[in-house]
Design a protein around this motif. Structure first.
Motif, PDB file in Angstrom:
ATOM      1  N   VAL A 356      -6.515   3.228  -4.464  1.00 15.67           N
ATOM      2  CA  VAL A 356      -5.723   2.023  -4.203  1.00 15.67           C
ATOM      3  C   VAL A 356      -5.980   1.604  -2.755  1.00 15.67           C
ATOM      4  O   VAL A 356      -5.252   1.978  -1.831  1.00 15.67           O
ATOM      5  CB  VAL A 356      -4.216   2.264  -4.442  1.00 15.67           C
ATOM      6  N   VAL A 357      -7.065   0.878  -2.555  1.00 10.76           N
ATOM      7  CA  VAL A 357      -7.465   0.452  -1.214  1.00 10.76           C
ATOM      8  C   VAL A 357      -6.518  -0.633  -0.727  1.00 10.76           C
ATOM      9  O   VAL A 357      -6.209  -1.585  -1.451  1.00 10.76           O
ATOM     10  CB  VAL A 357      -8.917  -0.056  -1.218  1.00 10.76           C
ATOM     11  N   LYS A 358      -6.046  -0.491   0.503  1.00 15.03           N
ATOM     12  CA  LYS A 358      -5.134  -1.483   1.076  1.00 15.03           C
ATOM     13  C   LYS A 358      -5.837  -2.823   1.214  1.00 15.03           C
ATOM     14  O   LYS A 358      -6.907  -2.920   1.808  1.00 15.03           O
ATOM     15  CB  LYS A 358      -4.627  -1.006   2.447  1.00 15.03           C
ATOM     16  N   LYS A 359      -5.219  -3.860   0.628  1.00 15.54           N
ATOM     17  CA  LYS A 359      -5.807  -5.193   0.657  1.00 15.54           C
ATOM     18  C   LYS A 359      -4.993  -6.135   1.542  1.00 15.54           C
ATOM     19  O   LYS A 359      -3.805  -5.936   1.746  1.00 15.54           O
ATOM     20  CB  LYS A 359      -5.866  -5.763  -0.768  1.00 15.54           C
ATOM     21  N   ASP A 360      -5.672  -7.139   2.015  1.00 17.48           N
ATOM     22  CA  ASP A 360      -4.984  -8.214   2.714  1.00 17.48           C
ATOM     23  C   ASP A 360      -4.209  -9.007   1.673  1.00 17.48           C
ATOM     24  O   ASP A 360      -4.789  -9.497   0.693  1.00 17.48           O
ATOM     25  CB  ASP A 360      -6.012  -9.103   3.427  1.00 17.48           C
ATOM     26  N   MET A 361      -2.900  -9.130   1.849  1.00 16.11           N
ATOM     27  CA  MET A 361      -2.077  -9.779   0.838  1.00 16.11           C
ATOM     28  C   MET A 361      -2.322 -11.283   0.746  1.00 16.11           C
ATOM     29  O   MET A 361      -1.872 -11.931  -0.200  1.00 16.11           O
ATOM     30  CB  MET A 361      -0.596  -9.513   1.100  1.00 16.11           C
ATOM     31  N   VAL A 362      -3.065 -11.834   1.695  1.00 20.01           N
ATOM     32  CA  VAL A 362      -3.364 -13.268   1.650  1.00 20.01           C
ATOM     33  C   VAL A 362      -4.715 -13.518   0.998  1.00 20.01           C
ATOM     34  O   VAL A 362      -4.827 -14.239   0.013  1.00 20.01           O
ATOM     35  CB  VAL A 362      -3.327 -13.872   3.069  1.00 20.01           C
ATOM     36  N   SER A 363      -5.772 -12.884   1.548  1.00 20.93           N
ATOM     37  CA  SER A 363      -7.122 -13.143   1.046  1.00 20.93           C
ATOM     38  C   SER A 363      -7.508 -12.254  -0.120  1.00 20.93           C
ATOM     39  O   SER A 363      -8.419 -12.584  -0.881  1.00 20.93           O
ATOM     40  CB  SER A 363      -8.139 -12.956   2.183  1.00 20.93           C
ATOM     41  N   GLY A 364      -6.846 -11.096  -0.248  1.00 25.31           N
ATOM     42  CA  GLY A 364      -7.224 -10.144  -1.283  1.00 25.31           C
ATOM     43  C   GLY A 364      -8.384  -9.262  -0.889  1.00 25.31           C
ATOM     44  O   GLY A 364      -8.803  -8.386  -1.644  1.00 25.31           O
ATOM     45  N   THR A 366     -10.431  -6.363   1.512  1.00 30.32           N
ATOM     46  CA  THR A 366     -10.063  -5.065   2.087  1.00 30.32           C
ATOM     47  C   THR A 366      -9.482  -5.262   3.478  1.00 30.32           C
ATOM     48  O   THR A 366     -10.066  -5.970   4.314  1.00 30.32           O
ATOM     49  CB  THR A 366     -11.299  -4.147   2.164  1.00 30.32           C
ATOM     50  N   LEU A 367      -8.334  -4.662   3.730  1.00 28.71           N
ATOM     51  CA  LEU A 367      -7.668  -4.814   5.025  1.00 28.71           C
ATOM     52  C   LEU A 367      -8.371  -3.957   6.065  1.00 28.71           C
ATOM     53  O   LEU A 367      -8.658  -2.776   5.830  1.00 28.71           O
ATOM     54  CB  LEU A 367      -6.197  -4.401   4.917  1.00 28.71           C
ATOM     55  N   LYS A 400       1.059 -15.535  10.903  1.00 25.97           N
ATOM     56  CA  LYS A 400       0.674 -15.118  12.253  1.00 25.97           C
ATOM     57  C   LYS A 400      -0.339 -13.975  12.208  1.00 25.97           C
ATOM     58  O   LYS A 400      -1.372 -14.010  12.891  1.00 25.97           O
ATOM     59  CB  LYS A 400       1.912 -14.684  13.040  1.00 25.97           C
ATOM     60  N   ALA A 401      -0.044 -12.957  11.387  1.00 21.06           N
ATOM     61  CA  ALA A 401      -0.947 -11.813  11.291  1.00 21.06           C
ATOM     62  C   ALA A 401      -2.305 -12.236  10.722  1.00 21.06           C
ATOM     63  O   ALA A 401      -3.363 -11.793  11.186  1.00 21.06           O
ATOM     64  CB  ALA A 401      -0.331 -10.727  10.418  1.00 21.06           C
ATOM     65  N   THR A 402      -2.267 -13.119   9.713  1.00 21.41           N
ATOM     66  CA  THR A 402      -3.499 -13.582   9.097  1.00 21.41           C
ATOM     67  C   THR A 402      -4.344 -14.375  10.088  1.00 21.41           C
ATOM     68  O   THR A 402      -5.563 -14.217  10.154  1.00 21.41           O
ATOM     69  CB  THR A 402      -3.185 -14.454   7.873  1.00 21.41           C
ATOM     70  N   THR A 403      -3.698 -15.215  10.870  1.00 21.82           N
ATOM     71  CA  THR A 403      -4.412 -16.029  11.847  1.00 21.82           C
ATOM     72  C   THR A 403      -5.065 -15.157  12.915  1.00 21.82           C
ATOM     73  O   THR A 403      -6.217 -15.392  13.313  1.00 21.82           O
ATOM     74  CB  THR A 403      -3.454 -17.040  12.502  1.00 21.82           C
ATOM     75  N   LEU A 404      -4.352 -14.126  13.382  1.00 23.63           N
ATOM     76  CA  LEU A 404      -4.931 -13.204  14.363  1.00 23.63           C
ATOM     77  C   LEU A 404      -6.160 -12.508  13.788  1.00 23.63           C
ATOM     78  O   LEU A 404      -7.185 -12.357  14.457  1.00 23.63           O
ATOM     79  CB  LEU A 404      -3.894 -12.171  14.801  1.00 23.63           C
ATOM     80  N   GLY A 405      -6.040 -12.083  12.527  1.00 24.59           N
ATOM     81  CA  GLY A 405      -7.183 -11.446  11.876  1.00 24.59           C
ATOM     82  C   GLY A 405      -8.351 -12.399  11.713  1.00 24.59           C
ATOM     83  O   GLY A 405      -9.514 -12.015  11.880  1.00 24.59           O
ATOM     84  N   ALA A 406      -8.055 -13.666  11.393  1.00 23.50           N
ATOM     85  CA  ALA A 406      -9.107 -14.664  11.221  1.00 23.50           C
ATOM     86  C   ALA A 406      -9.834 -14.934  12.534  1.00 23.50           C
ATOM     87  O   ALA A 406     -11.061 -15.097  12.566  1.00 23.50           O
ATOM     88  CB  ALA A 406      -8.506 -15.966  10.679  1.00 23.50           C
ATOM     89  N   LYS A 407      -9.082 -14.976  13.631  1.00 24.62           N
ATOM     90  CA  LYS A 407      -9.696 -15.187  14.947  1.00 24.62           C
ATOM     91  C   LYS A 407     -10.644 -14.043  15.295  1.00 24.62           C
ATOM     92  O   LYS A 407     -11.764 -14.268  15.774  1.00 24.62           O
ATOM     93  CB  LYS A 407      -8.603 -15.325  16.020  1.00 24.62           C
ATOM     94  N   GLU A 408     -10.194 -12.824  15.052  1.00 23.39           N
ATOM     95  CA  GLU A 408     -11.040 -11.661  15.343  1.00 23.39           C
ATOM     96  C   GLU A 408     -12.296 -11.658  14.474  1.00 23.39           C
ATOM     97  O   GLU A 408     -13.390 -11.356  14.948  1.00 23.39           O
ATOM     98  CB  GLU A 408     -10.259 -10.362  15.132  1.00 23.39           C
ATOM     99  N   LYS A 409     -12.139 -11.974  13.196  1.00 25.39           N
ATOM    100  CA  LYS A 409     -13.275 -11.989  12.288  1.00 25.39           C
ATOM    101  C   LYS A 409     -14.287 -13.058  12.679  1.00 25.39           C
ATOM    102  O   LYS A 409     -15.510 -12.823  12.620  1.00 25.39           O
ATOM    103  CB  LYS A 409     -12.784 -12.230  10.856  1.00 25.39           C
TER     104      LYS A 409
END
Length: 618
Positions: A356-364, A366-367, A400-409
């Motif tokens: 059960v790999v942890k997923k990003d709840m927005v994009s689906g 892998t977190l 907010k968390a998703t946006t921070l992750g998107a900026k880093e990516k």
């Protein structure tokens, strides 16, 4: 007796502060170290989410992140080099043995004999005493005071191969639900945080799946579903994500939470506690009946089932009367055989059979470890006041968390593409080529950002994208400057050829004045040398001309200066090698070279002395 099923100690005073155990000075009843003397347990529990008292007389509560501990956990995950995480969290009512079960998790994960290659996973109970290396385990004790507050992570992630995939297992321990020493909202907040951060949520319950447990789950499920529907409705692509209402009980698709597993303790209705197959069949039947919707539950069970990808259960029998005594010495072999066998199979199910790999709840997707950090900080900030927020606040925290992750990516994508042509070890490339490559990297970074930050408030997304593009512009300037600084290395690869050409020119010139007039061999050698340096000068000259046409005379002169420096360095290197060679010593050339070097040094010193005398005379 039920509350003491997993506890032991004769001391009823609060536990002493944790400190590192000195195993030499304080030998334990059983040595858990390996032959090299290393400790069995590689880490220790770290409190990542804290509950602190506030207000007059400490009546208020606030929830905060211990950033230092969170950074330790995230960095340790990164060090494994495994890009898939499985976050296993155990939550339930206080004093029901959560920490005890987590210690069994640790024993299973650190015991090679209990791997998937073993036919009897209950061997985890053999040869192990619960007193061993207490500071490296999740703490538990035998009295009514609570032992866990907030949320704790085990500092060391465990790399497992499950279903052929490498995954990094992260363990979480949580404050007990229905804790009378904490306000109800804090208990709900801790439970919600546990579900939000975990991929495999184990809900530890006593005797049966009770209505109050389902009520707690339903409260969070309804709250989370409302937030996720706000998130879906905020999607940049409205056609792909049609609007839905908070009242409908629909499928959330990739936005569901992951696995929910009821772990029912002290189940007394097995016909044979050691008949694993029959017991699992009974478990499935009981779960199906417990989760079946009733006319008066107002859709409670449907909301729970529609909030998680999987809802399952595992029942464990009572561990036996011997282990609920205060004088229990921690010897796990004293647990009843049925408890040992069923627990062993449960451990195998969680850590060897379930991927059960942890997923990003927005994009689906892998977190990533960084995104786990962002989510943890954002979610805890949402609950900072110790009060349950509304669904809009959760929606904003996820955004907010998703946006921070998107900026880093986006930044990672740009750098990865640019480093292929203009990385630290790259050579100079033409500026127009570099610009085209940078534009391609810009476009890819923008696409990655749009893909991840597809949900949330429009202005928040726009502001974040503007910040990302500004950061990428600064990165472009840095790459462009680094490329300019490589100009002096453009012709560095021709340094050896330039030295050969120079040597050939010198030999040709010496031949003209020394032996061409009387030796035909010198004449032929002189012609060969002329061909060599003429060809090399033609090759280098062509490259210089092309560089001048493309980048101008400033770049050309810098490149020629770099060639001169590189060729000079090569010439000195070859000169020293020749002077120290065996052939030079046999022919006596080394002494001639030394004499020449000495004469040159003497000439330099004489010149310096003359200049000094001249200055004094003036």
């Amino acid at each position: 007796a039920t509350d003491l099923l997993c506890l032991h100690t004769q001391n009823t005073s609060p536990p002493p502060p944790r400190k590192t155990m000195d195993t030499k000075a304080n030998p334990t009843p059983m040595d858990t170290s390996n032959e090299d003397g290393k400790k069995r347990y590689p880490g220790r529990p770290l409190q990542v989410v804290k509950v602190e008292e506030t207000g007059d007389e400490g009546m208020g509560r606030k929830i905060c992140v211990d950033q230092e501990n969170l950074d330790i956990v995230i960095n340790n995950i990164k060090k494994t080099g495994v890009n898939k995480m499985m976050t296993v969290s155990l939550v339930g009512a206080m004093r029901t043995g959560k920490s005890f079960m987590l210690d069994l998790f640790l024993r299973y994960l650190t015991d090679p004999a209990s791997s998937q290659h073993s036919s009897t996973p209950e061997v985890v109970f053999e040869g192990i005493n619960m007193n061993d290396e207490k500071d490296s385990q999740f703490y538990w004790r035998a009295h009514s005071e609570r032992t866990t507050t907030g949320i704790w992570f085990y500092s060391h992630p465990f790399v497992r191969t499950i279903q052929g995939s490498k995954v990094c297992v992260v363990l979480m321990d949580t404050q007990g639900l229905f804790d009378p020493m904490s306000p109800p909202d804090v208990n709900k907040a801790i439970f919600a945080l546990s579900v939000l951060l975990s991929s495999f949520q184990i809900l530890n319950v006593q005797n049966r799946i009770q209505e109050d447990t389902l009520n707690q789950l339903d409260y969070f499920s309804h709250f989370a579903q409302s937030a996720m529907r706000l998130l879906i409705d905020s999607a940049a692509d409205k056609d792909a994500n049609p609007k839905s209402t908070d009242d409908e009980v629909g499928d959330l698709g990739i936005h569901k939470f992951q696995n929910l597993h009821f772990l029912v303790r002290d189940w007394a209705n097995f016909d044979d506690d050691e008949d694993v197959e029959a017991n699992i069949k009974q478990t499935n039947s009981v779960l199906e009946h417990a989760m079946k919707s009733h006319f008066d539950d107002e859709g409670q069970r449907d909301r729970i089932k529609n909030s998680f990808e999987q809802v399952k259960a595992f029942f464990l029998p009572h561990p036996g009367l011997k282990v609920i005594k205060k004088n229990w010495d921690g010897e796990l072999q004293k647990c009843d055989p049925g408890f040992r066998k069923m627990t062993g199979h449960f451990l195998r199910y969680v850590f060897d059979d379930s991927l059960v790999v942890k997923k990003d709840m927005v994009s689906g997707d892998t977190l990533t470890p960084n995104n786990l950090k962002h989510y943890t900080s954002a979610f805890v900030e949402m609950y900072a006041s110790g009060k349950m927020p509304d669904s809009m606040t959760l929606f904003q925290a996820i955004s907010k968390a998703t946006t921070l992750g998107a900026k880093e990516k986006a930044l990672e994508t740009y750098k990865a593409i640019m480093d292929k042509k203009a990385g630290p070890n790259s050579s100079y490339i033409k500026n127009d080529v570099l610009k085209k490559h940078s534009q391609y990297a810009f476009d890819k970074a923008r696409q990655e950002f749009a893909k991840i930050a597809a949900f949330g408030e429009k202005k928040q997304r726009e502001d974040a994208l503007e910040a990302v593009m500004s950061k990428l512009e600064r990165e472009w300037v840095a790459y462009e400057e680094a490329n300019r600084n490589r100009v002096d290395k453009i012709f560095a690869g021709y340094a050896t050829m330039a030295v050969i050409a120079g040597a050939a020119f010198i030999l040709d010139t010496l031949s003209d004045y020394t032996c061409d007039w009387w030796s035909q061999t010198c004449v032929q050698g002189s012609k060969l040398a002329k061909y060599v340096y003429s060809l090399i000068f033609l090759i280098i000259g062509t490259q210089v001309f092309l560089l001048y046409q493309d980048d101008g005379q400033i770049v050309m002169f810098k490149a020629l200066a770099g060639l001169w420096a590189a060729a000079t360095s090569k010439a000195i290197e070859y000169y020293n090698q020749l002077r120290n060679s065996e052939i030079a010593k046999e022919l006596g050339f080394d002494s001639v070279m030394d004499l020449a070097s000495g004469a040159t040094e003497s000439k330099k010193k004489t010149g310096k002395t003359s200049r000094k005398r001249s200055k004094k005379a003036n």
